[in-house]
Design an enzyme around this catalytic site. Structure first.
Site, PDB file in Angstrom:
ATOM      1  N   ASP A  46      -5.006 -28.208  46.442  1.00 19.72           N
ATOM      2  CA  ASP A  46      -4.632 -27.018  47.214  1.00 19.72           C
ATOM      3  C   ASP A  46      -3.346 -27.269  48.004  1.00 19.72           C
ATOM      4  O   ASP A  46      -2.828 -26.366  48.664  1.00 19.72           O
ATOM      5  CB  ASP A  46      -5.781 -26.536  48.108  1.00 19.72           C
ATOM      6  CG  ASP A  46      -6.170 -27.545  49.167  1.00 19.72           C
ATOM      7  OD1 ASP A  46      -5.609 -28.659  49.183  1.00 19.72           O
ATOM      8  OD2 ASP A  46      -7.038 -27.211  50.006  1.00 19.72           O
ATOM      9  N   SER A  47      -2.810 -28.497  47.919  1.00 21.07           N
ATOM     10  CA  SER A  47      -1.474 -28.774  48.459  1.00 21.07           C
ATOM     11  C   SER A  47      -0.438 -27.872  47.798  1.00 21.07           C
ATOM     12  O   SER A  47       0.677 -27.727  48.300  1.00 21.07           O
ATOM     13  CB  SER A  47      -1.109 -30.248  48.251  1.00 21.07           C
ATOM     14  OG  SER A  47      -1.355 -30.640  46.918  1.00 21.07           O
ATOM     15  N   LYS A 115     -13.031 -30.847  43.317  1.00 18.27           N
ATOM     16  CA  LYS A 115     -12.997 -31.655  44.554  1.00 18.27           C
ATOM     17  C   LYS A 115     -13.200 -30.719  45.733  1.00 18.27           C
ATOM     18  O   LYS A 115     -12.636 -29.624  45.740  1.00 18.27           O
ATOM     19  CB  LYS A 115     -11.648 -32.376  44.674  1.00 18.27           C
ATOM     20  CG  LYS A 115     -11.419 -33.055  46.017  1.00 18.27           C
ATOM     21  CD  LYS A 115     -10.165 -33.873  46.042  1.00 18.27           C
ATOM     22  CE  LYS A 115      -8.916 -33.135  46.430  1.00 18.27           C
ATOM     23  NZ  LYS A 115      -8.937 -32.500  47.756  1.00 18.27           N
ATOM     24  N   GLU A 184      -8.823 -39.769  52.773  1.00 22.21           N
ATOM     25  CA  GLU A 184      -7.432 -39.544  53.167  1.00 22.21           C
ATOM     26  C   GLU A 184      -7.219 -40.017  54.602  1.00 22.21           C
ATOM     27  O   GLU A 184      -8.007 -39.674  55.508  1.00 22.21           O
ATOM     28  CB  GLU A 184      -7.085 -38.043  53.040  1.00 22.21           C
ATOM     29  CG  GLU A 184      -5.637 -37.749  53.415  1.00 22.21           C
ATOM     30  CD  GLU A 184      -5.158 -36.378  52.938  1.00 22.21           C
ATOM     31  OE1 GLU A 184      -5.934 -35.618  52.329  1.00 22.21           O
ATOM     32  OE2 GLU A 184      -3.965 -36.082  53.196  1.00 22.21           O
TER      33      GLU A 184
HETATM   34  O1  KIV Z   1      -4.538 -30.976  47.755  1.00 27.92           O
HETATM   35  C1  KIV Z   1      -4.183 -32.133  47.503  1.00 27.92           C
HETATM   36  O2  KIV Z   1      -3.151 -32.391  46.881  1.00 27.92           O
HETATM   37  C2  KIV Z   1      -5.045 -33.213  47.978  1.00 27.92           C
HETATM   38  C3  KIV Z   1      -4.449 -34.584  48.046  1.00 27.92           C
HETATM   39  C4  KIV Z   1      -3.833 -34.802  49.382  1.00 27.92           C
HETATM   40  C5  KIV Z   1      -5.458 -35.628  47.728  1.00 27.92           C
HETATM   41  O3  KIV Z   1      -6.143 -32.972  48.364  1.00 27.92           O
END
Ligand code: KIV
Length: 278
Positions: A46-47, A115, A184
């Site tokens: 979700d980044s 995730k 994290e």
């Molecule tokens: O959303 C994402 O890219 C993540 C990473 C920081 C592991 O959760």
């Protein structure tokens, strides 16, 4: 012949023997680069809210936006195990909705697992998704969707109380059936302790070298999104500078008449040209 697909049992069997690699991708070109380089796991994180959509963070990202990007990655990657991230409020409010949304990642986007961010409090939701037949990674420690309540984007687990809580979160996610736990921004020693305590693999981002796998944001490690500035990231190449130079060169070439050159232009039949001109 298509390369053999990476599987969850294979990654679990590598715990304590061979580390695995994970990077983010949100579209075709990066998914292709990452998959072709032999990275084991691709996360459609979700980044993408900040990196692809210009949001201030991850909280505004919707399930539909996740699926839109995950589909592109799902259509592209051939070898890597694919992980679809569950965005904020796609799983917290209602368990049936959580299962349905996790299912969208599998059915619509071709992801292999999902995730979700959380603490031990979200472990029952992880359990329900696992029981529905969908493999889950539990994401603990710094969870950006709820960073405001954690005191901002900062290392977690620096006190005995918070370190204990993060260990409990990891154990709860494992007990809920998560196939891996992603940590994290926790101290390296806590990352090592949790890695030794869990039977399932750990994946670290800012969680020290002992984790069974490591993940980074591809756009950050390629220098394509320097704005994130997370101290646990690492930039391997300033591809942004190379691309910026190429774009400036293109503009210069147009102004100076170098582009398009004869090799980029199509000749016309001379007789036809004379007739048109005459
Ligand atoms: O959303 C994402 O890219 C993540 C990473 C920081 C592991 O959760």
């Amino acid at each position: 012949m298509a390369p053999a697909k990476v599987t969850i049992p294979e990654l679990q069997a590598r715990k304590g023997k061979q580390k695995f690699t994970m990077l983010t991708a949100y579209d075709v070109p990066i998914a292709r680069l990452v998959d072709d380089a032999g990275i084991d796991v691709i996360l459609v994180g979700d980044s993408l809210g900040a990196v692809m959509l210009g949001y201030p963070g991850t909280a505004p990202v919707t399930m539909d936006e996740m699926i839109h990007h995950a589909k592109a990655v799902g259509r592209t990657a051939k070898r890597a195990l694919l992980v679809g991230d569950m965005p904020f409020m796609s799983y917290q409010a209602d368990t049936a909705e959580a299962i349905r949304n996790a299912g969208r990642h599998i059915k619509e986007a071709g992801m292999d697992c999902v995730k979700l961010e959380g603490t031990a409090k979200q472990a029952p939701i992880a359990r329900a998704i696992v029981d529905a037949g969908i493999a889950v990674i539990g994401h603990i420690g710094l969870t950006l969707q709820t960073a405001a309540s954690l005191g901002g984007v900062t290392v977690q687990g620096g006190t005995a109380e918070t370190a204990r809580r993060i260990l409990d979160d990891a154990l709860a996610m494992e007990a809920a059936g998560c196939w891996a736990v992603l940590m994290e921004a926790v101290p390296a020693d806590l990352g090592a302790l949790i890695t030794h305590r869990l039977k399932v693999p750990t994946i670290g981002i800012g969680a020290g070298p002992a984790c069974d796998g490591q993940v980074l944001l591809t756009h950050e490690m390629l220098g394509l999104f320097p704005g994130l500035g997370l101290p646990w990231g690492k930039c391997y190449v300033d591809a942004g500078a190379v691309m910026s130079q190429a774009i400036r060169q293109y503009a210069d070439d147009i102004h100076s008449g170098v582009f398009p050159g004869p090799e980029n232009s199509f000749p016309m039949d001379e007789q036809l040209l004379r007739e048109l001109d005459g």
